[in-house]
Write an enzyme that holds these catalytic residues in place. Sequence first.
Site, PDB file in Angstrom:
ATOM      1  N   HIS A   1      -1.821  11.475  12.332  1.00  0.00           N
ATOM      2  CA  HIS A   1      -0.583  10.759  12.588  1.00  0.00           C
ATOM      3  C   HIS A   1      -0.103  11.130  13.977  1.00  0.00           C
ATOM      4  O   HIS A   1      -0.184  12.294  14.368  1.00  0.00           O
ATOM      5  CB  HIS A   1       0.498  11.140  11.569  1.00  0.00           C
ATOM      6  CG  HIS A   1       1.867  10.655  11.976  1.00  0.00           C
ATOM      7  ND1 HIS A   1       2.300   9.375  11.731  1.00  0.00           N
ATOM      8  CD2 HIS A   1       2.865  11.266  12.659  1.00  0.00           C
ATOM      9  CE1 HIS A   1       3.527   9.230  12.228  1.00  0.00           C
ATOM     10  NE2 HIS A   1       3.894  10.351  12.794  1.00  0.00           N
TER      11      HIS A   1
ATOM     12  N   PHE B   1       0.811  -1.224   0.000  1.00  0.00           N
ATOM     13  CA  PHE B   1       0.000   0.000   0.000  1.00  0.00           C
ATOM     14  C   PHE B   1       0.843   1.272   0.000  1.00  0.00           C
ATOM     15  O   PHE B   1       0.302   2.370   0.141  1.00  0.00           O
ATOM     16  CB  PHE B   1      -0.942  -0.002   1.213  1.00  0.00           C
ATOM     17  CG  PHE B   1      -0.236  -0.142   2.557  1.00  0.00           C
ATOM     18  CD1 PHE B   1       0.310   0.960   3.194  1.00  0.00           C
ATOM     19  CD2 PHE B   1      -0.127  -1.376   3.171  1.00  0.00           C
ATOM     20  CE1 PHE B   1       0.954   0.833   4.421  1.00  0.00           C
ATOM     21  CE2 PHE B   1       0.516  -1.521   4.396  1.00  0.00           C
ATOM     22  CZ  PHE B   1       1.061  -0.410   5.022  1.00  0.00           C
TER      23      PHE B   1
ATOM     24  N   ARG C   1      -9.391   8.060  15.421  1.00  0.00           N
ATOM     25  CA  ARG C   1      -9.421   7.202  14.232  1.00  0.00           C
ATOM     26  C   ARG C   1     -10.682   6.351  14.193  1.00  0.00           C
ATOM     27  O   ARG C   1     -11.272   6.133  13.127  1.00  0.00           O
ATOM     28  CB  ARG C   1      -8.164   6.322  14.201  1.00  0.00           C
ATOM     29  CG  ARG C   1      -6.899   7.112  13.854  1.00  0.00           C
ATOM     30  CD  ARG C   1      -5.654   6.300  14.114  1.00  0.00           C
ATOM     31  NE  ARG C   1      -4.471   6.865  13.467  1.00  0.00           N
ATOM     32  CZ  ARG C   1      -3.261   6.320  13.546  1.00  0.00           C
ATOM     33  NH1 ARG C   1      -3.081   5.196  14.238  1.00  0.00           N
ATOM     34  NH2 ARG C   1      -2.238   6.888  12.935  1.00  0.00           N
TER      35      ARG C   1
ATOM     36  N   ASN D   1      -6.952   7.473   8.187  1.00  0.00           N
ATOM     37  CA  ASN D   1      -7.161   7.470   9.638  1.00  0.00           C
ATOM     38  C   ASN D   1      -6.901   8.822  10.287  1.00  0.00           C
ATOM     39  O   ASN D   1      -6.571   8.909  11.470  1.00  0.00           O
ATOM     40  CB  ASN D   1      -6.358   6.337  10.298  1.00  0.00           C
ATOM     41  CG  ASN D   1      -4.894   6.377   9.947  1.00  0.00           C
ATOM     42  OD1 ASN D   1      -4.410   7.374   9.396  1.00  0.00           O
ATOM     43  ND2 ASN D   1      -4.163   5.332  10.277  1.00  0.00           N
TER      44      ASN D   1
ATOM     45  N   ARG E   1      -1.084   8.922  21.208  1.00  0.00           N
ATOM     46  CA  ARG E   1      -1.405   7.650  20.544  1.00  0.00           C
ATOM     47  C   ARG E   1      -2.725   7.082  21.075  1.00  0.00           C
ATOM     48  O   ARG E   1      -3.517   6.520  20.316  1.00  0.00           O
ATOM     49  CB  ARG E   1      -0.289   6.608  20.775  1.00  0.00           C
ATOM     50  CG  ARG E   1       1.002   6.839  20.038  1.00  0.00           C
ATOM     51  CD  ARG E   1       0.938   6.559  18.555  1.00  0.00           C
ATOM     52  NE  ARG E   1       0.869   5.157  18.190  1.00  0.00           N
ATOM     53  CZ  ARG E   1       1.077   4.712  16.950  1.00  0.00           C
ATOM     54  NH1 ARG E   1       1.378   5.576  15.978  1.00  0.00           N
ATOM     55  NH2 ARG E   1       0.974   3.453  16.654  1.00  0.00           N
TER      56      ARG E   1
HETATM   57  P1  IDP Z   1       0.561   4.347  12.699  1.00  0.00           P
HETATM   58  O1  IDP Z   1       0.151   5.528  11.828  1.00  0.00           O
HETATM   59  O2  IDP Z   1      -0.546   3.909  13.609  1.00  0.00           O
HETATM   60  O3  IDP Z   1       1.855   4.596  13.432  1.00  0.00           O
HETATM   61  P2  IDP Z   1       2.016   2.723  10.752  1.00  0.00           P
HETATM   62  O4  IDP Z   1       2.155   1.241  10.782  1.00  0.00           O
HETATM   63  O5  IDP Z   1       3.211   3.551  11.085  1.00  0.00           O
HETATM   64  O6  IDP Z   1       0.784   3.102  11.708  1.00  0.00           O
HETATM   65  O7  IDP Z   1       1.486   3.109   9.311  1.00  0.00           O
HETATM   66  C1  IDP Z   1       1.521   4.443   8.840  1.00  0.00           C
HETATM   67  C2  IDP Z   1       0.234   4.718   8.066  1.00  0.00           C
HETATM   68  O8  IDP Z   1       0.155   3.841   6.939  1.00  0.00           O
HETATM   69  C3  IDP Z   1      -1.046   4.450   8.846  1.00  0.00           C
HETATM   70  O9  IDP Z   1      -1.428   5.520   9.692  1.00  0.00           O
HETATM   71  C4  IDP Z   1      -2.049   4.211   7.725  1.00  0.00           C
HETATM   72  O10 IDP Z   1      -2.490   5.452   7.154  1.00  0.00           O
HETATM   73  C5  IDP Z   1      -1.191   3.474   6.704  1.00  0.00           C
HETATM   74  N1  IDP Z   1      -1.291   2.002   6.868  1.00  0.00           N
HETATM   75  C6  IDP Z   1      -0.674   1.242   7.807  1.00  0.00           C
HETATM   76  N2  IDP Z   1      -0.957  -0.058   7.654  1.00  0.00           N
HETATM   77  C7  IDP Z   1      -1.779  -0.134   6.587  1.00  0.00           C
HETATM   78  C8  IDP Z   1      -2.421  -1.244   5.913  1.00  0.00           C
HETATM   79  O11 IDP Z   1      -2.282  -2.415   6.284  1.00  0.00           O
HETATM   80  N3  IDP Z   1      -3.191  -0.929   4.830  1.00  0.00           N
HETATM   81  C9  IDP Z   1      -3.358   0.350   4.380  1.00  0.00           C
HETATM   82  N4  IDP Z   1      -2.775   1.411   4.987  1.00  0.00           N
HETATM   83  C10 IDP Z   1      -1.995   1.175   6.064  1.00  0.00           C
HETATM   84 MG    MG Z   2       3.778   4.832  12.670  1.00  0.00          MG
END
Ligand code: IDP
Ligand code: MG
Length: 166
Positions: free
Chosen positions: A125, A58, A108, A122, A91
């Site tokens: 960040h 993605f 979120r 979501n 968080r």
């Molecule tokens: P976080 O934002 O909760 O720290 P991360 O794993 O760092 O999560 O991922 C960064 C961003 O990438 C997420 O906020 C989301 O927008 C996107 N993302 C993460 N995992 C997925 C997935 O499995 N499918 C689609 N988008 C994802």
């Molecule tokens: Mg992250």
Amino acid sequence: MIEQTLVLIKPDGLKKSLTGNILTRLSETKLEIAAAKIVRVSRELAMEHYKYLSDKPFFNELIDYIQGKYHDRRKVMAMVYWGENAIEKVRGLAGATNPEEADATSIRGAFGRITTGGVYENVIHASANSGEAEREIKLWFQPDEIVFEMYPTKIIEAMTARRVWV
Ligand code: IDP
Ligand code: MG
């Protein structure tokens, strides 16, 4: 522990007029805003910010998303929050990465969605840990844009071209 954390209101959050709502939720933490600005996200900045996800299927959609290509809002709001347990507090308010799994009362969970294309929109960040917070804050902000000295700085003498008002 006193910490700082990077918060981004993502393009979907801006488009859905959630800025005030999110700032209100964050203000309940009693953390201080140490820096804030609206940023037009370049592809370079987006890719550097999410570089640890570059091998994910993605990734390209994620870069387009954070650049605002799905929301005709080519900007995000970037902030640094500072105070006791800042990382965990923000968080917690943000909720789980997957908006369908996030607690319904979290930002979120309340406002995020998964698009039919599989992008997790979501809304917000928040840095995941202190190492990521340092990397991200240094990526998004220059020292003079932050009201506290959070990390060591140095002064360099430079004659560089820069834009000024006419
Ligand atoms: P976080 O934002 O909760 O720290 P991360 O794993 O760092 O999560 O991922 C960064 C961003 O990438 C997420 O906020 C989301 O927008 C996107 N993302 C993460 N995992 C997925 C997935 O499995 N499918 C689609 N988008 C994802
Ligand atoms: Mg992250």
